[in-house]
Design a protein around this motif. Structure first.
Motif, PDB file in Angstrom:
ATOM      1  N   VAL A   1      73.403  16.777  54.764  1.00 37.08           N
ATOM      2  CA  VAL A   1      73.873  16.060  55.805  1.00 37.08           C
ATOM      3  C   VAL A   1      72.535  14.924  56.152  1.00 37.08           C
ATOM      4  CG1 VAL A   1      74.378  16.042  58.074  1.00 37.08           C
ATOM      5  CG2 VAL A   1      75.264  17.958  56.675  1.00 37.08           C
ATOM      6  N   GLU A   2      71.507  15.440  55.924  1.00 39.04           N
ATOM      7  CA  GLU A   2      70.452  14.448  56.209  1.00 39.04           C
ATOM      8  C   GLU A   2      69.270  14.386  55.138  1.00 39.04           C
ATOM      9  OE1 GLU A   2      69.966  14.540  61.038  1.00 39.04           O
ATOM     10  OE2 GLU A   2      68.499  13.424  59.704  1.00 39.04           O
ATOM     11  N   PRO A   3      69.597  13.786  54.108  1.00 40.50           N
ATOM     12  CA  PRO A   3      68.804  13.882  52.818  1.00 40.50           C
ATOM     13  C   PRO A   3      67.662  13.050  52.795  1.00 40.50           C
ATOM     14  CG  PRO A   3      70.627  12.585  52.214  1.00 40.50           C
ATOM     15  CD  PRO A   3      70.801  12.991  53.724  1.00 40.50           C
ATOM     16  N   VAL A   4      66.596  13.731  52.273  1.00 40.23           N
ATOM     17  CA  VAL A   4      65.396  13.014  52.243  1.00 40.23           C
ATOM     18  C   VAL A   4      65.022  12.205  50.847  1.00 40.23           C
ATOM     19  CG1 VAL A   4      62.595  13.003  52.152  1.00 40.23           C
ATOM     20  CG2 VAL A   4      64.092  14.274  54.020  1.00 40.23           C
ATOM     21  N   GLY A   5      65.616  12.961  49.668  1.00 37.21           N
ATOM     22  CA  GLY A   5      65.361  12.401  48.344  1.00 37.21           C
ATOM     23  C   GLY A   5      67.050  12.364  47.754  1.00 37.21           C
TER      24      GLY A   5
ATOM     25  N   ARG B   1      74.329   7.116  49.674  1.00 36.80           N
ATOM     26  CA  ARG B   1      73.812   7.840  50.971  1.00 36.80           C
ATOM     27  C   ARG B   1      72.369   8.152  50.343  1.00 36.80           C
ATOM     28  NH1 ARG B   1      75.545  12.862  51.506  1.00 36.80           N
ATOM     29  NH2 ARG B   1      74.667  13.056  53.441  1.00 36.80           N
ATOM     30  N   VAL B   2      71.620   7.595  49.087  1.00 38.27           N
ATOM     31  CA  VAL B   2      70.375   8.028  49.136  1.00 38.27           C
ATOM     32  C   VAL B   2      69.516   6.994  49.834  1.00 38.27           C
ATOM     33  CG1 VAL B   2      68.604   7.696  46.989  1.00 38.27           C
ATOM     34  CG2 VAL B   2      71.170   8.118  46.587  1.00 38.27           C
ATOM     35  N   PRO B   3      68.569   7.772  50.330  1.00 36.76           N
ATOM     36  CA  PRO B   3      67.660   6.974  51.386  1.00 36.76           C
ATOM     37  C   PRO B   3      66.626   6.002  50.633  1.00 36.76           C
ATOM     38  CG  PRO B   3      67.209   9.347  51.603  1.00 36.76           C
ATOM     39  CD  PRO B   3      68.174   9.255  50.459  1.00 36.76           C
ATOM     40  N   GLY B   4      66.535   4.940  50.981  1.00 38.47           N
ATOM     41  CA  GLY B   4      65.625   3.852  50.496  1.00 38.47           C
ATOM     42  C   GLY B   4      64.488   3.905  51.796  1.00 38.47           C
TER      43      GLY B   4
ATOM     44  N   ALA C   1      58.838  22.134  50.489  1.00 38.95           N
ATOM     45  CA  ALA C   1      58.795  22.352  51.778  1.00 38.95           C
ATOM     46  C   ALA C   1      60.130  22.005  52.814  1.00 38.95           C
ATOM     47  CB  ALA C   1      57.358  22.144  52.375  1.00 38.95           C
ATOM     48  N   LEU C   2      60.557  20.854  52.272  1.00 37.65           N
ATOM     49  CA  LEU C   2      61.289  19.991  52.880  1.00 37.65           C
ATOM     50  C   LEU C   2      62.925  20.530  52.721  1.00 37.65           C
ATOM     51  CD1 LEU C   2      60.327  16.220  52.284  1.00 37.65           C
ATOM     52  CD2 LEU C   2      59.739  17.777  54.062  1.00 37.65           C
ATOM     53  N   PHE C   3      63.156  21.488  51.421  1.00 30.86           N
ATOM     54  CA  PHE C   3      64.314  21.959  51.050  1.00 30.86           C
ATOM     55  C   PHE C   3      64.991  22.654  52.253  1.00 30.86           C
ATOM     56  CE2 PHE C   3      67.649  23.014  48.227  1.00 30.86           C
ATOM     57  CZ  PHE C   3      67.871  24.445  48.278  1.00 30.86           C
ATOM     58  N   GLY C   4      66.102  22.459  52.738  1.00 28.73           N
ATOM     59  CA  GLY C   4      66.912  23.026  53.769  1.00 28.73           C
ATOM     60  C   GLY C   4      66.451  23.187  55.023  1.00 28.73           C
ATOM     61  N   THR C   5      65.467  22.282  55.189  1.00 28.35           N
ATOM     62  CA  THR C   5      64.902  22.349  56.697  1.00 28.35           C
ATOM     63  C   THR C   5      64.957  20.705  57.035  1.00 28.35           C
ATOM     64  OG1 THR C   5      62.579  22.108  55.904  1.00 28.35           O
ATOM     65  CG2 THR C   5      63.443  24.185  56.470  1.00 28.35           C
ATOM     66  N   ALA C   6      63.917  19.862  56.512  1.00 25.19           N
ATOM     67  CA  ALA C   6      64.220  18.588  56.911  1.00 25.19           C
ATOM     68  C   ALA C   6      65.045  17.848  55.674  1.00 25.19           C
ATOM     69  CB  ALA C   6      62.710  18.116  56.605  1.00 25.19           C
ATOM     70  N   CYS C   7      65.326  18.436  54.676  1.00 25.63           N
ATOM     71  CA  CYS C   7      66.121  17.830  53.584  1.00 25.63           C
ATOM     72  C   CYS C   7      67.387  18.568  53.503  1.00 25.63           C
ATOM     73  CB  CYS C   7      65.280  17.600  52.576  1.00 25.63           C
ATOM     74  SG  CYS C   7      66.337  16.618  51.229  1.00 25.63           S
TER      75      CYS C   7
END
Lengths: 364, 90
Positions: free
Chosen positions: A333-337, A89-92, A324-330
């Motif tokens: 369920v929808e990880p950024v990193g 699930r790691v996003p490239g 800034a992304l922790f718990g919001t954009a990341c």
């Protein structure tokens, strides 16, 4: 371990801190990060102990370029990519292995590189590529499987080498001088292979106590106590607090197997750049099993998504809460990193165990 | 990924006598049986306790150590300590 026992050890830690001052300990291993949270130790320790998560999560330190190469391979019509579950699930840059699979790519989660070799034998018409990611606990298995592949004449099996070495990473962090570490909680199972003695150069060259610990609360607390006492006494020794499982010499048979197949090489660590001799590449005699050469795939540059602080987090330079992304954009369920994806990732651990409850949101 | 689980070897098969991964142990990991290569633990035999990681036994433990390790891993990781997934090997 009951509360009284825990309190007893913590009282002794506090007493040692009275002499040592504030002590910064880096827990190198991702599994330690999770265990420290889960056991509640992180919240029990006083202000004098500052625990920093380190780069001990193999998925988290894998470069974006490696993920992208794996994704490219997964959608080739004749290729099956076999991988440990955490990588999926790691996003490239163009998606994850999971999203490639949804688009028709061939991705199989395996428990062992041996399973990938079996798959290659069962499907001689496909090129099976194993994503060889992991630290020293895992490299012997990859090496043994490559040896088996050659011995059995399997011509459709290859690996994309992404193995990393723990000690060069610790040295790079110390040499960088940016992370104020007073001592290291050293990984338990990596040490089964390399031996507790392997940390001696770190202790001696950088004057930092190194204590090998297992994963249960009492053992980790005692290891922390050993580190603090050493700092208080001005010592820098290697101690083995996981003696039931780890020896000073480690597993020489396993290291020999690795040496037959691999040689240390410079490697790109996510957001840390190239660390010298910190990865493994296949030796000349096994080069045929390198997916890069065989399939003509390129491992591109390491690119970090905008706003993602995984690179700082794995070096102990920032906490997930500072992203800034922790718990919001990341989120899981929808990880950024990758730090949010991996079961050993610091951000995933913080999300699960250290996120303040919000109204309307159930606390993990 | 550091995770290694203790179990007891209940059977040893010399699948490929000349291969590094030739000796395969059937290991009882707290009730579920998996196959693990004994390539890194050539001294291990039926009845021995081993620590298994990604389909390979990485060290031999004595029984008391093995049970203590299992208890502590379970205490440390709880439901995160899932049984091995993925297709079984030969």
């Amino acid at each position: 371990m009951d509360r009284d026992e825990a309190k007893g050890i913590i009282d002794r830690i506090d007493a040692a801190c009275a002499q040592a001052g504030r002590v910064c300990i880096m827990e190198v291993c991702g599994t330690h990060t999770v265990s420290l949270f889960r056991s509640g130790i992180k919240s029990l320790l006083g202000e004098s102990i500052h625990l920093i998560s380190g780069p001990g999560c193999p998925v988290c330190v894998t470069s974006q370029g490696y993920i992208d190469a794996a994704c490219e391979l997964a959608v080739r019509p004749d290729v099956t990519v076999c991988t440990y579950g955490d990588m999926v699930r790691v996003p490239g840059q163009v998606g994850s292995l999971e999203s490639q699979r949804a688009r028709g790519g061939s991705v199989e989660v395996v428990y062992s590189p041996r399973d990938a070799l079996t798959m290659a034998k069962q499907h001689p018409d496909r090129q099976v590529v194993f994503l060889a990611v992991g630290f020293e606990t895992t490299t012997p298995g990859t090496a043994a499987t490559v040896i088996a592949a050659r011995g059995e004449g399997v011509e459709n099996f290859s690996i994309l080498s992404g193995h990393k070495l723990v000690i060069p990473a610790m040295e790079a962090l110390l040499a960088g001088g940016e992370v104020p570490v007073d001592g290291f909680l050293c990984p338990g199972h990596v040490s089964v292979i390399i031996g507790a003695g392997a940390y001696r150069p770190i202790a001696e060259r950088y004057h930092k106590p190194c204590v090998v610990a297992g994963f249960e609360p009492r053992g980790m607390l005692e290891a922390i106590l050993h580190i603090v006492r050493q700092v208080a006494d001005g010592k820098a020794l290697v101690e083995n607090a996981y003696g039931a499982v780890v020896s000073s010499e480690g597993n020489a048979v396993a290291r020999d197997v690795v040496d037959r197949v691999f040689v240390p090489a410079d490697a790109v660590w996510r957001a840390m750049g190239t660390l010298p001799d910190s990865g493994l590449e296949l030796r000349e005699g096994f080069r045929a099993f390198d997916a890069v050469g065989r399939l003509g795939v390129e491992i591109g540059p390491d690119v970090c998504p905008d706003g993602c602080l995984c690179g700082e987090v794995i070096q102990g330079k920032a906490t997930p809460a500072e992203c800034a992304l922790f718990g919001t954009a990341c989120t899981p369920v929808e990880p950024v990193g990758p730090c949010m994806v991996s079961s050993e990732g610091t951000c995933a651990a913080w999300y699960k165990y250290n996120r303040p409850a919000q109204p309307g949101v159930e606390k993990a | 990924m550091c995770l290694a689980v203790p179990g007891q070897i209940v059977e040893v098969n010399d699948v490929e006598p000349d291969s590094v991964v030739g000796r395969i142990g059937v290991v009882d990991l707290q009730g579920s049986r998996i196959q693990a290569s004994l390539a890194m633990t050539p001294q291990a035999d039926t009845g021995d306790w081993v620590l298994v990681h990604a389909g390979f036994a990485i060290t031999v433990l004595d029984e008391a150590e093995a049970q203590a390790t299992w208890d502590s891993l379970r205490e440390a990781l709880g439901e995160d300590l899932a049984p091995p997934e993925g297709p079984g090997g030969p």
